[in-house]
Motif scaffolding. Structure first.
Motif, PDB file in Angstrom:
ATOM      1  N   TYR A 314       7.640  -5.202   8.906  1.00  0.00           N
ATOM      2  CA  TYR A 314       8.434  -5.404   7.702  1.00  0.00           C
ATOM      3  C   TYR A 314       7.605  -5.800   6.485  1.00  0.00           C
ATOM      4  CZ  TYR A 314      11.677  -5.765  11.603  1.00  0.00           C
ATOM      5  OH  TYR A 314      12.355  -5.517  12.762  1.00  0.00           O
ATOM      6  N   TYR A 399      16.975  -3.604  10.778  1.00  0.00           N
ATOM      7  CA  TYR A 399      16.514  -4.812  11.465  1.00  0.00           C
ATOM      8  C   TYR A 399      15.919  -5.820  10.481  1.00  0.00           C
ATOM      9  CZ  TYR A 399      17.066  -2.285  15.905  1.00  0.00           C
ATOM     10  OH  TYR A 399      17.570  -1.604  16.983  1.00  0.00           O
ATOM     11  N   ARG A 400      15.236  -5.329   9.458  1.00  0.00           N
ATOM     12  CA  ARG A 400      14.681  -6.247   8.462  1.00  0.00           C
ATOM     13  C   ARG A 400      15.799  -7.025   7.767  1.00  0.00           C
ATOM     14  NH1 ARG A 400      11.186  -9.971   6.880  1.00  0.00           N
ATOM     15  NH2 ARG A 400      10.560  -9.812   4.677  1.00  0.00           N
ATOM     16  N   GLN A 403      17.048  -9.613  10.132  1.00  0.00           N
ATOM     17  CA  GLN A 403      16.101 -10.709  10.279  1.00  0.00           C
ATOM     18  C   GLN A 403      16.232 -11.696   9.127  1.00  0.00           C
ATOM     19  OE1 GLN A 403      12.015 -10.508   9.007  1.00  0.00           O
ATOM     20  NE2 GLN A 403      11.307 -10.737  11.128  1.00  0.00           N
ATOM     21  N   THR A 423       7.532 -13.349  11.808  1.00  0.00           N
ATOM     22  CA  THR A 423       8.505 -12.798  10.864  1.00  0.00           C
ATOM     23  C   THR A 423       8.069 -11.481  10.239  1.00  0.00           C
ATOM     24  OG1 THR A 423       7.553 -14.119   9.070  1.00  0.00           O
ATOM     25  CG2 THR A 423       9.387 -15.089  10.299  1.00  0.00           C
ATOM     26  N   HIS A 428      12.522 -10.201  17.266  1.00  0.00           N
ATOM     27  CA  HIS A 428      12.932 -11.582  17.488  1.00  0.00           C
ATOM     28  C   HIS A 428      12.098 -12.532  16.645  1.00  0.00           C
ATOM     29  CE1 HIS A 428       9.487 -11.680  20.381  1.00  0.00           C
ATOM     30  NE2 HIS A 428       9.419 -12.938  19.982  1.00  0.00           N
ATOM     31  N   LEU A 429      12.610 -13.730  16.461  1.00  0.00           N
ATOM     32  CA  LEU A 429      11.889 -14.816  15.803  1.00  0.00           C
ATOM     33  C   LEU A 429      11.487 -15.836  16.856  1.00  0.00           C
ATOM     34  CD1 LEU A 429      14.323 -15.490  12.807  1.00  0.00           C
ATOM     35  CD2 LEU A 429      12.212 -14.149  12.742  1.00  0.00           C
ATOM     36  N   PHE A 473      17.513 -10.716  16.947  1.00  0.00           N
ATOM     37  CA  PHE A 473      18.457 -10.381  15.876  1.00  0.00           C
ATOM     38  C   PHE A 473      18.775  -8.888  15.807  1.00  0.00           C
ATOM     39  CE2 PHE A 473      14.113 -10.621  14.210  1.00  0.00           C
ATOM     40  CZ  PHE A 473      13.926  -9.338  13.722  1.00  0.00           C
TER      41      PHE A 473
END
Length: 503
Positions: A314, A399-400, A403, A423, A428-429, A473
């Motif tokens: 990202y 997805y970005r 997130q 990130t 996932h985070l 996410f």
């Protein structure tokens, strides 16, 4: 002379015409025994009396009499227009039928039975810690609703019409050639890899690629360097193949090879996930990539590059794959489509050095011949028409956005100073916690609230473990993420306290 038949219900029956007793009695007793033992469970539909009679070579009246007798005893029941079914035995009195089937091994000791050393290692290395059903914050799951199913089914219809006996006979053990060519072109463009399609081997996913590599390049007792923390699946495969896992710490730049040179034995393999380290999420820096390749050249070690989650970056640009930087051809590059398309889509790939391609192809044939041909053909069309790249771009944007929505929600819940990791990339985070946090206990508490958090500590092979939580996410839209945050609210105070103690 006896006659054996496999009926339409796949139940084996045997009639012995030389035995004492009527044919009807033999059939009745065998069917009753099959029901009592559980071989014919409640609800099973029996074939018609005509089919049974034809297969056994007896008169239909004989079969009708046996069925009628079992119906009178409560074993069978007829349904108008549907046929004859095995009745629910729980409705029968205990005196008229056995309590039910028991597991074959229950209470029974079998002499001279044991697994091989490899079998015991395989069982001991299995991991089933994370068998949760998909729900809020579950990591590593794509959004199944966004899969272009209509396009895929259309290509499936077009492709299946071209499936011929010649294609089936000519498909290489290494995979469907047009797909291998498409992958070589895709990796050259997106990952900076200059590879020939003959180096590409189609597998059923990253696990099989890892397993095949370990079978080919690791002998029992060989040291294998693995990132610490690292991917549990890799640790399991290495141990199952007799390798000795040697954890190598990672920091913000990735695996610390230069430090391990002093403290660790010379490895046969070095497993790394350079594009996105799993589970922490950092990208292996260029100096560390160069150090890794220098050490592989000097020591004779092989490098397994697991290109996990490289598609979902990202911020910034994706660095060149380690395979593309390797001038000595000591890197085996592996990837999968399960995160891009569907988890149940069992296709992956590996790119091996040119001098190993023939050997790996032959070994691939012994493992399970080749992956599903029709799926390979459809995926080949999907790639050649540019649909895979288009799908990746669309999912990357989606997805970005999710997130960022999750990060904002966590900041609102726990405070702005969140020590989030991972990130820039991925699905996932990672939320680091204080040493006394007890991440496993926290995930159990979260499960009671109806959400899935994953603990960080199980990814460590040593006792020096960092505490943390993984929050996915990708599979959840903004409303679902908000609902998950609402469910997380009862843990707000504890999580905020643990985060505040994080140095």
């Amino acid at each position: 002379m006896s006659k054996t038949a496999v009926t339409g219900s796949l139940l084996s029956l045997e009639i012995d015409r030389a035995a004492v007793g009527t044919l009807c009695r033999q059939l009745l007793e065998q069917l009753r025994a099959a029901i009592d033992s559980g071989r014919l469970p409640a609800g099973s539909r029996l074939p018609s009396t005509r089919v049974v009679a034809d297969e056994l070579g007896v008169s239909r009246n004989t079969v009708i009499q046996a069925f009628d007798a079992l119906s009178a005893e409560g074993y069978l029941e007829s349904r108008v227009g549907a046929g004859t079914f095995v009745a629910d035995q729980r409705r029968l009195a205990p005196s008229s039928v056995a309590a039910g089937p028991q597991p074959a091994a229950a209470g029974r000791a079998y002499p001279f039975r044991s697994l091989s050393r490899r079998g015991r290692s395989l069982v001991a290395s299995s991991t089933d810690e994370f068998a949760e059903r998909p729900r809020s914050f579950m990591p590593d799951v794509p959004d199944l609703r966004e899969f272009p199913i209509k396009t895929w089914l259309r290509l499936l219809g077009e492709t299946s019409g071209r499936l011929t006996g010649e294609i089936l006979a000519d498909t290489s053990n290494a995979g469907y050639e047009p797909l291998r060519r498409a992958l070589a072109q895709h990796l050259s463009a997106s990952r900076g890899m200059c590879c020939d399609y003959r180096q590409v081997i189609i597998t059923t996913g990253s696990q099989q690629s890892l397993d095949l590599t370990c079978r080919m390049l690791v002998d029992p007792g060989d040291p294998v360097w693995l990132e610490e923390p690292g991917y549990l699946g890799a640790r399991s495969v290495i141990r199952a193949n007799g390798g000795v896992v040697c954890p190598v710490p990672v920091d913000d730049e990735g695996i610390c090879v230069e430090g391990a040179e002093v403290t660790h034995p010379v490895p046969s393999l070095i497993y790394v996930s350079p594009a996105r380290q799993y589970p922490l999420g950092m990208t292996l820096s260029v100096p560390r990539r160069e150090a890794l390749l220098r050490y592989a050249r000097a020591s004779g070690a092989w490098v397994i590059e697991d290109d996990y989650d490289y598609e979902f970056r990202y911020q910034g640009h994706s660095p060149q794959a380690v395979h593309g930087m390797d001038k000595d051809s000591r890197t085996i590059h592996i990837g999968t489509f399960s995160k891009i398309l569907l988890p149940s889509f069992r296709l992956g790939y590996m790119v091996v050095p040119p001098d190993l391609s023939e050997a790996f192809g032959k070994a691939r044939a012994i493992v399970d011949r080749h992956a599903s041909l029709i799926e390979q053909m459809v995926l080949s069309e999907f790639m050649h028409r540019g649909l895979l790249v288009s799908h990746i771009r669309r999912m990357r944007g989606l997805y970005r956005a999710r997130q960022l929505h999750l990060i904002a929600g966590l900041q609102s819940l726990l405070g702005q100073a969140l020590p989030l990791a991972g990130t820039d990339t991925g699905m996932h985070l990672t939320l680091p916690l204080a040493p006394e946090a007890g991440d496993v206990a926290l995930t159990r508490r979260a499960a009671q609230l109806g959400i899935t958090l994953r603990p960080l500590t199980p990814y460590y092979a040593t006792r020096q473990r960092r505490q943390g939580l993984l929050l996915g996410f990708a599979a959840f839209n903004n409303s679902e993420l908000d609902l998950g945050l609402q469910k997380l609210a009862p843990m707000k105070a504890d999580l905020a306290r643990l985060l505040q103690r994080q140095p």
